[in-house]
Structure formats: C-alpha cells, structure tokens
Design a protein around this motif. Structure first.
Motif, PDB file in Angstrom:
ATOM      1  N   GLY A   4       0.754  -1.271  -0.075  1.00 50.53           N
ATOM      2  CA  GLY A   4      -0.132  -0.064  -0.122  1.00 50.53           C
ATOM      3  C   GLY A   4       0.902   1.378  -0.135  1.00 50.53           C
ATOM      4  N   ASP A   5       0.417   2.589  -0.029  1.00 54.38           N
ATOM      5  CA  ASP A   5       0.952   3.559   0.202  1.00 54.38           C
ATOM      6  C   ASP A   5       2.061   3.720  -0.994  1.00 54.38           C
ATOM      7  OD1 ASP A   5      -0.280   4.462   2.396  1.00 54.38           O
ATOM      8  OD2 ASP A   5       1.314   3.804   3.801  1.00 54.38           O
ATOM      9  N   LYS A   6       3.465   4.063  -0.781  1.00 59.27           N
ATOM     10  CA  LYS A   6       4.281   4.319  -1.735  1.00 59.27           C
ATOM     11  C   LYS A   6       4.978   2.985  -2.221  1.00 59.27           C
ATOM     12  CE  LYS A   6       5.053   8.995  -0.820  1.00 59.27           C
ATOM     13  NZ  LYS A   6       4.446   9.434   0.371  1.00 59.27           N
ATOM     14  N   ASP A   7       4.755   1.837  -1.284  1.00 52.77           N
ATOM     15  CA  ASP A   7       5.523   0.517  -1.689  1.00 52.77           C
ATOM     16  C   ASP A   7       4.827  -0.129  -2.747  1.00 52.77           C
ATOM     17  OD1 ASP A   7       6.770   0.619   0.913  1.00 52.77           O
ATOM     18  OD2 ASP A   7       5.234  -0.389   1.904  1.00 52.77           O
ATOM     19  N   PHE A   8       4.078   0.221  -3.449  1.00 53.71           N
ATOM     20  CA  PHE A   8       3.356  -0.331  -4.847  1.00 53.71           C
ATOM     21  C   PHE A   8       4.452  -0.062  -5.628  1.00 53.71           C
ATOM     22  CE2 PHE A   8       2.226   3.859  -6.173  1.00 53.71           C
ATOM     23  CZ  PHE A   8       2.398   3.977  -7.249  1.00 53.71           C
ATOM     24  N   GLY A  13       5.494  -4.444 -12.947  1.00 53.86           N
ATOM     25  CA  GLY A  13       4.188  -3.989 -13.817  1.00 53.86           C
ATOM     26  C   GLY A  13       3.225  -3.107 -13.382  1.00 53.86           C
ATOM     27  N   VAL A  14       3.545  -2.249 -12.230  1.00 48.62           N
ATOM     28  CA  VAL A  14       2.915  -1.234 -11.680  1.00 48.62           C
ATOM     29  C   VAL A  14       3.280   0.010 -12.150  1.00 48.62           C
ATOM     30  CG1 VAL A  14       1.561  -0.372  -9.578  1.00 48.62           C
ATOM     31  CG2 VAL A  14       1.990  -2.645  -9.860  1.00 48.62           C
ATOM     32  N   LYS A  15       2.423   0.771 -12.918  1.00 47.61           N
ATOM     33  CA  LYS A  15       2.722   2.338 -13.065  1.00 47.61           C
ATOM     34  C   LYS A  15       1.879   3.286 -12.691  1.00 47.61           C
ATOM     35  CE  LYS A  15       4.993   0.377 -17.462  1.00 47.61           C
ATOM     36  NZ  LYS A  15       5.031   0.590 -18.859  1.00 47.61           N
ATOM     37  N   GLY A  16       2.276   4.617 -12.662  1.00 46.23           N
ATOM     38  CA  GLY A  16       1.426   5.589 -12.397  1.00 46.23           C
ATOM     39  C   GLY A  16       1.343   5.848 -10.821  1.00 46.23           C
ATOM     40  N   LYS A  85      -4.468  -5.337 -18.795  1.00 41.54           N
ATOM     41  CA  LYS A  85      -3.794  -4.010 -18.199  1.00 41.54           C
ATOM     42  C   LYS A  85      -5.205  -3.515 -17.329  1.00 41.54           C
ATOM     43  CE  LYS A  85      -3.754  -0.481 -20.918  1.00 41.54           C
ATOM     44  NZ  LYS A  85      -3.266   0.254 -22.056  1.00 41.54           N
ATOM     45  N   LEU A  86      -4.988  -3.496 -15.993  1.00 32.02           N
ATOM     46  CA  LEU A  86      -6.084  -2.949 -15.140  1.00 32.02           C
ATOM     47  C   LEU A  86      -5.710  -1.697 -14.853  1.00 32.02           C
ATOM     48  CD1 LEU A  86      -8.187  -3.205 -13.046  1.00 32.02           C
ATOM     49  CD2 LEU A  86      -6.827  -3.875 -11.422  1.00 32.02           C
ATOM     50  N   VAL A  87      -6.570  -0.728 -14.979  1.00 35.48           N
ATOM     51  CA  VAL A  87      -6.350   0.934 -14.654  1.00 35.48           C
ATOM     52  C   VAL A  87      -7.359   1.228 -13.577  1.00 35.48           C
ATOM     53  CG1 VAL A  87      -6.239   3.039 -16.033  1.00 35.48           C
ATOM     54  CG2 VAL A  87      -5.793   0.977 -17.410  1.00 35.48           C
ATOM     55  N   LEU A  88      -6.901   1.959 -12.890  1.00 36.56           N
ATOM     56  CA  LEU A  88      -7.699   2.584 -11.704  1.00 36.56           C
ATOM     57  C   LEU A  88      -7.492   4.063 -11.577  1.00 36.56           C
ATOM     58  CD1 LEU A  88      -6.433   0.266  -8.798  1.00 36.56           C
ATOM     59  CD2 LEU A  88      -8.147  -0.049 -10.407  1.00 36.56           C
ATOM     60  N   TYR A  89      -8.614   4.596 -11.304  1.00 38.46           N
ATOM     61  CA  TYR A  89      -8.770   6.295 -11.485  1.00 38.46           C
ATOM     62  C   TYR A  89      -9.397   6.592 -10.090  1.00 38.46           C
ATOM     63  CZ  TYR A  89      -9.708  11.164 -12.649  1.00 38.46           C
ATOM     64  OH  TYR A  89      -9.916  12.550 -12.511  1.00 38.46           O
ATOM     65  N   ASP A  90      -8.802   7.248  -9.352  1.00 38.17           N
ATOM     66  CA  ASP A  90      -9.675   7.795  -8.024  1.00 38.17           C
ATOM     67  C   ASP A  90     -10.224   9.408  -8.543  1.00 38.17           C
ATOM     68  OD1 ASP A  90     -10.173   8.894  -5.407  1.00 38.17           O
ATOM     69  OD2 ASP A  90      -8.244   8.698  -4.636  1.00 38.17           O
ATOM     70  N   ASP A  91     -11.375   9.355  -8.167  1.00 40.70           N
ATOM     71  CA  ASP A  91     -12.118  10.609  -8.454  1.00 40.70           C
ATOM     72  C   ASP A  91     -12.983  10.828  -7.282  1.00 40.70           C
ATOM     73  OD1 ASP A  91     -13.202  12.571  -9.943  1.00 40.70           O
ATOM     74  OD2 ASP A  91     -15.044  11.649 -10.485  1.00 40.70           O
ATOM     75  N   GLY A  99      -7.632  12.078  -8.479  1.00 36.56           N
ATOM     76  CA  GLY A  99      -7.045  12.435  -9.996  1.00 36.56           C
ATOM     77  C   GLY A  99      -5.930  11.433 -10.094  1.00 36.56           C
ATOM     78  N   ASN A 100      -5.477  10.647  -9.208  1.00 31.23           N
ATOM     79  CA  ASN A 100      -4.531   9.676  -9.483  1.00 31.23           C
ATOM     80  C   ASN A 100      -4.893   8.563 -10.440  1.00 31.23           C
ATOM     81  OD1 ASN A 100      -2.774  11.104  -8.231  1.00 31.23           O
ATOM     82  ND2 ASN A 100      -2.189   9.649  -6.426  1.00 31.23           N
ATOM     83  N   LEU A 101      -4.113   8.012 -11.244  1.00 26.65           N
ATOM     84  CA  LEU A 101      -4.341   6.830 -12.100  1.00 26.65           C
ATOM     85  C   LEU A 101      -3.057   5.959 -11.828  1.00 26.65           C
ATOM     86  CD1 LEU A 101      -4.719   8.586 -15.661  1.00 26.65           C
ATOM     87  CD2 LEU A 101      -6.158   6.893 -14.744  1.00 26.65           C
ATOM     88  N   MET A 102      -3.722   4.458 -11.957  1.00 25.76           N
ATOM     89  CA  MET A 102      -2.619   3.342 -11.744  1.00 25.76           C
ATOM     90  C   MET A 102      -2.823   2.543 -12.836  1.00 25.76           C
ATOM     91  SD  MET A 102      -2.950   2.463  -7.698  1.00 25.76           S
ATOM     92  CE  MET A 102      -1.364   1.247  -7.761  1.00 25.76           C
TER      93      MET A 102
END
Length: 166
Positions: A4-8, A13-16, A85-91, A99-102
């Motif tokens: 979690g946090d910045k450890d991701f 294979g994790v970007k954003g 490719k799983l994409v997540l967006y925090d709104d 506004g973050n995307l992963m």
C-alpha cells in the motif's frame, strides 16, 4: 508481501501514482508434475474484509471492460490465465489521491492480487494473445443498483487505452 502507500512502486508491472486504499499483493503459484496451484485470498489474510461472491470474467485480447465503479463492493482481482492491463482512477472528492491513475499489468506473467476499495473507477483490457480469466472475490453479492458504468472512451477519465510504445 502486501503493498500500500508508496510501496506499490516495488511491484513489477505497476505504473502511475498510488491510490489510497488500493493494495497489491504478489501471489504464489505452486507447480508440480500434476499441474499448478494458484493461491489468491484467504480469510486470515490481513487485506481480506468480507465474502460476498466469487466470479470469473473472460476478456479477449484487445477488448476493454470498463469503466465501472462500485459504491459499496470491494474488489479483489487476480488473473489466472492470460494478461490484462488493469487501470484505476481515483475521483473521490475527499481523497488525498484524487486524480491519480494506476496501471497494473497482471496475469500469468505477473501473478498479483489487487484489492480495490469502493468508489474507485476501474477497467481492464485484455493484452497479449490469450483470452484472460479474471477472478474477483467480491465483498458483497452483485447488486446492479450499486454499480455505475461509463464508456471506456469517456473524457471524464483522463486515460487513453491505446497501446503505448516505449
């Protein structure tokens, strides 16, 4: 190990940018001469919250399933065949990661569990040449009243699903 946090950023294979409440866990596969065991989620796992249902979604190469957002459901995704490719967006209005995307590339080549909290937009695209099988251990049974859907090409989410070179 759970991230979690910045450890991701330590997971391949994790970007954003990190999204608050999203957890990623590297999963194990145990092969032997009879086949392979794919571990996913246990009731005594620290990130497990509740069991509602398990379902599987097939996605063909190049196909996009998204966008959708669950108001109450926690998603726990793993891919046992193929790649997505799983994409997540925090709104979320009150989120410090709004506004973050992963982007998370997961599947046979990168076997992960991704826990997605409610109110996070998510979608996935089949990548590679095989049909992908996505497992979801959801926290509540499916309820069509608690899901919101958007077209994958909406301008409400700043994401381009096209192949990125380089």
């Amino acid at each position: 190990m759970d991230f979690g946090d910045k450890d991701f950023l330590k997971i391949k294979g994790v970007k954003g940018n990190y999204i608050q409440g999203v957890y990623i866990k590297q999963l194990t596969k145990i092969p032997d001469e009879r086949g392979v065991i794919y571990h996913m989620l246990r009731a005594d796992d620290p990130i497990f919250e509740n069991f509602g249902e398990i379902y599987f979604s097939l996605v063909y190469p190049g196909v996009i399933k998204g966008w959708h957002l669950h108001k109450k459901m926690i998603l726990n995704y793993a891919v046992i065949q193929g790649m997505i490719k799983l994409v997540l967006y925090d709104d979320r209005e009150d989120s410090p990661t709004r506004g973050n995307l992963m982007e998370i590339f997961m599947g046979e080549e990168n076997y992960l569990l991704v826990k997605i909290p409610p109110m996070i937009w998510n979608g996935f695209k089949g990548i590679g040449t095989k049909t992908a099988i996505v497992a979801n251990c959801a926290s509540i049974p499916h309820d069509p009243e608690e899901i919101i859907r958007l077209d994958p090409f909406t301008d409400k989410i700043p994401y381009d699903w096209s192949l990125k070179h380089g």
